[in-house]
Design an enzyme around this catalytic site. Structure first.
Site, mmCIF file in Angstrom:
data_model
loop_
_atom_site.group_PDB
_atom_site.id
_atom_site.type_symbol
_atom_site.label_atom_id
_atom_site.label_comp_id
_atom_site.label_asym_id
_atom_site.label_seq_id
_atom_site.Cartn_x
_atom_site.Cartn_y
_atom_site.Cartn_z
ATOM 1 N N GLY A 1 0.860 -1.187 0.000
ATOM 2 C CA GLY A 1 0.000 0.000 0.000
ATOM 3 C C GLY A 1 0.887 1.225 0.000
ATOM 4 O O GLY A 1 1.666 1.436 0.944
ATOM 5 N N LYS B 1 -1.755 7.432 0.893
ATOM 6 C CA LYS B 1 -1.402 8.559 1.767
ATOM 7 C C LYS B 1 -0.518 8.165 2.960
ATOM 8 O O LYS B 1 0.594 8.659 3.123
ATOM 9 C CB LYS B 1 -2.710 9.145 2.302
ATOM 10 C CG LYS B 1 -2.846 10.610 2.062
ATOM 11 C CD LYS B 1 -4.205 11.088 2.510
ATOM 12 C CE LYS B 1 -4.116 12.610 2.538
ATOM 13 N NZ LYS B 1 -5.196 13.296 3.078
ATOM 14 N N ASP C 1 1.994 -1.666 -4.557
ATOM 15 C CA ASP C 1 0.595 -1.233 -4.577
ATOM 16 C C ASP C 1 -0.039 -1.862 -5.814
ATOM 17 O O ASP C 1 0.659 -2.276 -6.744
ATOM 18 C CB ASP C 1 0.492 0.299 -4.658
ATOM 19 C CG ASP C 1 -0.848 0.829 -4.161
ATOM 20 O OD1 ASP C 1 -0.908 1.410 -3.064
ATOM 21 O OD2 ASP C 1 -1.872 0.658 -4.892
ATOM 22 N N ARG D 1 -11.210 5.902 6.186
ATOM 23 C CA ARG D 1 -12.584 6.309 6.509
ATOM 24 C C ARG D 1 -12.863 7.708 5.970
ATOM 25 O O ARG D 1 -11.957 8.529 5.815
ATOM 26 C CB ARG D 1 -12.881 6.209 8.001
ATOM 27 C CG ARG D 1 -11.919 6.814 8.921
ATOM 28 C CD ARG D 1 -12.301 6.524 10.353
ATOM 29 N NE ARG D 1 -11.379 7.262 11.217
ATOM 30 C CZ ARG D 1 -11.746 8.009 12.227
ATOM 31 N NH1 ARG D 1 -13.019 8.119 12.542
ATOM 32 N NH2 ARG D 1 -10.838 8.653 12.937
ATOM 33 N N ASN E 1 -12.280 -3.785 4.068
ATOM 34 C CA ASN E 1 -10.827 -3.965 4.236
ATOM 35 C C ASN E 1 -10.453 -5.406 4.591
ATOM 36 O O ASN E 1 -9.380 -5.881 4.220
ATOM 37 C CB ASN E 1 -10.277 -2.976 5.259
ATOM 38 C CG ASN E 1 -10.146 -1.583 4.649
ATOM 39 O OD1 ASN E 1 -10.283 -1.422 3.430
ATOM 40 N ND2 ASN E 1 -9.879 -0.582 5.471
ATOM 41 N N VAL F 1 -1.534 -1.546 9.572
ATOM 42 C CA VAL F 1 -1.910 -0.129 9.733
ATOM 43 C C VAL F 1 -3.353 0.087 9.251
ATOM 44 O O VAL F 1 -4.073 0.940 9.775
ATOM 45 C CB VAL F 1 -0.941 0.792 8.940
ATOM 46 C CG1 VAL F 1 -1.323 2.263 9.100
ATOM 47 C CG2 VAL F 1 0.510 0.581 9.374
ATOM 48 N N ASN G 1 -7.256 0.078 8.704
ATOM 49 C CA ASN G 1 -8.319 0.072 9.719
ATOM 50 C C ASN G 1 -9.496 -0.841 9.380
ATOM 51 O O ASN G 1 -9.761 -1.076 8.203
ATOM 52 C CB ASN G 1 -8.843 1.506 9.887
ATOM 53 C CG ASN G 1 -8.042 2.268 10.917
ATOM 54 O OD1 ASN G 1 -7.755 1.740 11.990
ATOM 55 N ND2 ASN G 1 -7.682 3.507 10.584
ATOM 56 N N ARG H 1 -1.105 11.387 20.949
ATOM 57 C CA ARG H 1 -2.132 12.447 20.983
ATOM 58 C C ARG H 1 -2.374 12.866 22.425
ATOM 59 O O ARG H 1 -2.498 14.053 22.734
ATOM 60 C CB ARG H 1 -3.426 11.953 20.320
ATOM 61 C CG ARG H 1 -3.273 11.828 18.814
ATOM 62 C CD ARG H 1 -4.478 11.226 18.111
ATOM 63 N NE ARG H 1 -4.197 11.118 16.684
ATOM 64 C CZ ARG H 1 -4.684 10.196 15.878
ATOM 65 N NH1 ARG H 1 -5.515 9.271 16.350
ATOM 66 N NH2 ARG H 1 -4.358 10.173 14.602
ATOM 67 N N HIS I 1 -7.771 0.457 19.161
ATOM 68 C CA HIS I 1 -7.534 1.736 18.489
ATOM 69 C C HIS I 1 -8.861 2.306 18.021
ATOM 70 O O HIS I 1 -9.651 1.619 17.393
ATOM 71 C CB HIS I 1 -6.609 1.494 17.287
ATOM 72 C CG HIS I 1 -6.443 2.682 16.382
ATOM 73 N ND1 HIS I 1 -5.802 3.837 16.782
ATOM 74 C CD2 HIS I 1 -6.818 2.896 15.094
ATOM 75 C CE1 HIS I 1 -5.787 4.697 15.770
ATOM 76 N NE2 HIS I 1 -6.398 4.156 14.739
HETATM 77 N N1 LIG Z 1 -3.436 2.788 12.146
HETATM 78 C C1 LIG Z 1 -3.477 4.115 12.013
HETATM 79 O O1 LIG Z 1 -3.189 4.853 12.952
HETATM 80 C C2 LIG Z 1 -3.876 4.682 10.689
HETATM 81 C C3 LIG Z 1 -3.595 6.025 10.369
HETATM 82 C C4 LIG Z 1 -3.967 6.493 9.111
HETATM 83 C C5 LIG Z 1 -4.618 5.661 8.193
HETATM 84 N N2 LIG Z 1 -4.886 4.367 8.580
HETATM 85 C C6 LIG Z 1 -5.561 3.436 7.662
HETATM 86 O O2 LIG Z 1 -4.663 3.062 6.614
HETATM 87 C C7 LIG Z 1 -5.408 2.679 5.467
HETATM 88 C C8 LIG Z 1 -4.884 3.449 4.251
HETATM 89 O O3 LIG Z 1 -5.150 4.829 4.406
HETATM 90 P P1 LIG Z 1 -4.671 5.889 3.301
HETATM 91 O O4 LIG Z 1 -5.077 7.223 3.784
HETATM 92 O O5 LIG Z 1 -3.249 5.640 2.954
HETATM 93 O O6 LIG Z 1 -5.595 5.467 2.067
HETATM 94 P P2 LIG Z 1 -5.258 5.638 0.526
HETATM 95 O O7 LIG Z 1 -6.520 5.398 -0.219
HETATM 96 O O8 LIG Z 1 -4.521 6.910 0.296
HETATM 97 O O9 LIG Z 1 -4.237 4.438 0.221
HETATM 98 C C9 LIG Z 1 -4.601 3.099 0.267
HETATM 99 C C10 LIG Z 1 -3.768 2.375 -0.761
HETATM 100 O O10 LIG Z 1 -3.996 0.965 -0.638
HETATM 101 C C11 LIG Z 1 -3.894 0.441 -1.955
HETATM 102 N N3 LIG Z 1 -4.467 -0.898 -2.036
HETATM 103 C C12 LIG Z 1 -5.762 -1.283 -2.043
HETATM 104 N N4 LIG Z 1 -5.840 -2.624 -2.130
HETATM 105 C C13 LIG Z 1 -4.578 -3.093 -2.185
HETATM 106 C C14 LIG Z 1 -4.006 -4.390 -2.264
HETATM 107 N N5 LIG Z 1 -4.775 -5.483 -2.332
HETATM 108 N N6 LIG Z 1 -2.667 -4.488 -2.277
HETATM 109 C C15 LIG Z 1 -1.888 -3.386 -2.226
HETATM 110 N N7 LIG Z 1 -2.357 -2.127 -2.126
HETATM 111 C C16 LIG Z 1 -3.701 -1.998 -2.117
HETATM 112 C C17 LIG Z 1 -4.623 1.460 -2.824
HETATM 113 O O11 LIG Z 1 -4.304 1.288 -4.184
HETATM 114 C C18 LIG Z 1 -4.099 2.761 -2.219
HETATM 115 O O12 LIG Z 1 -2.937 3.219 -2.881
HETATM 116 C C19 LIG Z 1 -6.880 2.995 5.792
HETATM 117 O O13 LIG Z 1 -7.545 1.825 6.208
HETATM 118 C C20 LIG Z 1 -6.776 3.992 6.927
HETATM 119 O O14 LIG Z 1 -7.928 4.015 7.741
HETATM 120 C C21 LIG Z 1 -4.527 3.869 9.786
#
Ligand SMILES: NC(=O)c1ccc[n+]([C@@H]2O[C@H](COP(=O)([O-])OP(=O)(O)OC[C@H]3O[C@@H](n4cnc5c(N)ncnc54)[C@H](O)[C@@H]3O)[C@@H](O)[C@H]2O)c1
Length: 302
Positions: A8, A11, A33, A82, A95, A117, A119, A147, A171
């Site tokens: 992944g 962001k 990715d 989310r 997910n 990571v 969610n 935080r 979390h």
């Molecule tokens: N644990 C934490 O504290 C925390 C903090 C921020 C975000 N998150 C979570 O992280 C996840 C990603 O968030 P984001 O903002 O980066 O989203 P995003 O949409 O910017 O990125 C997600 C990426 O995952 C890729 N993806 C989807 N399916 C895939 C697969 N099978 N194999 C490889 N890549 C794949 C997508 O192409 C995309 O590039 C979300 O579930 C978000 O809630 C967790």
């Protein structure tokens, strides 16, 4: 030689990878990715940044999951984030399908550490470990922990390094401040802060950030890098991450302060007061109930 894999590169994946590579402690990074050309172009961005810092880390962007198989530490951020107003648990079904797919398809190394990571992060770690059989941790409440400390430092106008304390449980909205651990300059915090206000901040601030900025990135991206670093460099820092607990017939990931190095543990749970330990047990039961129900809905996949 340490190789870190990133599954992944959206962001949060990009932010963690950038922080890890700028730390200069990994020999190689593999960026994966499903979006064609995204990891390859991100590779170029990172190469430029590495050149500026004169760091020799090797980096490769790929759309082949096979390339991640040789990594020592694998950070999984694949999945949907989310939207404003959404609960993390609402992402479970969507997910879980992605994480279940990865657990089945990812060529596995027995001694790699998997860091979840995506969610709802603790449940995704439990599913990944259940289906792959590989040791998995979740970034859990280390994010809430920072935080908490940052907010207390701000309201009391003290340097943030004076503030100690951890958040535990699941979390997200069910996370609990472990008040018996909270301290200012190693003295218990007692009534120096308004506890309700602190708890509200810890729970509400990510949603407030998402409303305006579209996602939380810089905070978690830096905090999660610290987890990666502690594992890779065997720093043995105490962090509130979620690691596997065995409850009833399932593995459940619940956060509590634990030593994080090349191995995870020991836990410091026995040092908490009775009230905090009760909160952790209650979080474990609540996790289990929702998790079991949700697994039921996923029968086709799991
Ligand atoms: N644990 C934490 O504290 C925390 C903090 C921020 C975000 N998150 C979570 O992280 C996840 C990603 O968030 P984001 O903002 O980066 O989203 P995003 O949409 O910017 O990125 C997600 C990426 O995952 C890729 N993806 C989807 N399916 C895939 C697969 N099978 N194999 C490889 N890549 C794949 C997508 O192409 C995309 O590039 C979300 O579930 C978000 O809630 C967790």
């Amino acid at each position: 030689m340490t190789t870190i894999g990133f599954i992944g590169t959206g962001k949060i994946g990009q932010t963690i990878a950038f922080n890890v590579l700028m730390g200069g402690y990994t020999d190689e990074a593999i960026l994966y990715d499903i979006i064609p050309d995204l990891p390859q172009k991100f590779e170029h961005e990172l190469r430029h940044a590495l050149a500026s810092r004169r760091l020799r880390t090797e980096v490769m962007g790929t759309n082949s999951l096979e390339d991640v198989s040789s990594c020592d530490v694998i950070v999984i951020t694949a999945g949907k984030p989310r939207k404003p107003g959404m609960d993390r648990r609402n992402l479970f079904v969507e997910n879980a399908k992605i994480i279940a797919g990865l657990a089945r398809e990812l060529p596995k190394r027995n001694d790699a550490i998997y860091i979840m990571v995506s969610n709802p992060v603790d449940m995704m770690a439990s599913i990944f470990m259940k289906l792959s059989g590989k040791y998995t941790i979740s970034t859990g409440d280390q994010v809430e922990t920072m935080r908490l400390r940052s907010y207390i430092a701000k309201v009391l106008k003290v340097p943030v390094n004076y503030v100690g304390g951890y958040v535990g449980g699941e979390h997200g909205d069910d996370a609990v401040v472990l008040w018996s651990t909270v301290s200012i300059k190693d003295e218990p915090v007692r009534d120096k802060v308004n506890k309700e206000e602190v708890e509200k901040y810890v729970k509400d601030i990510p949603g407030d950030i998402i409303k305006v900025m579209g996602g939380t990135t810089w905070g978690p991206g830096t905090i999660i890098e610290e987890i990666v670093r502690s594992i890779v460099l065997n720093e043995n820092k105490v962090m509130s991450i979620a690691f596997p607990h065995y409850f009833e017939d399932e593995i459940v990931h619940i956060s509590e302060p634990v030593v994080v190095g090349s191995k995870i543990g020991p836990s410091l749970e026995s040092l908490l007061d009775e009230k905090d330990r009760w909160h952790l047990i209650s979080a474990t039961k609540d996790f289990y109930t929702f998790y079991k129900e949700s697994l039921g809905k996923l029968q086709i996949v799991v």
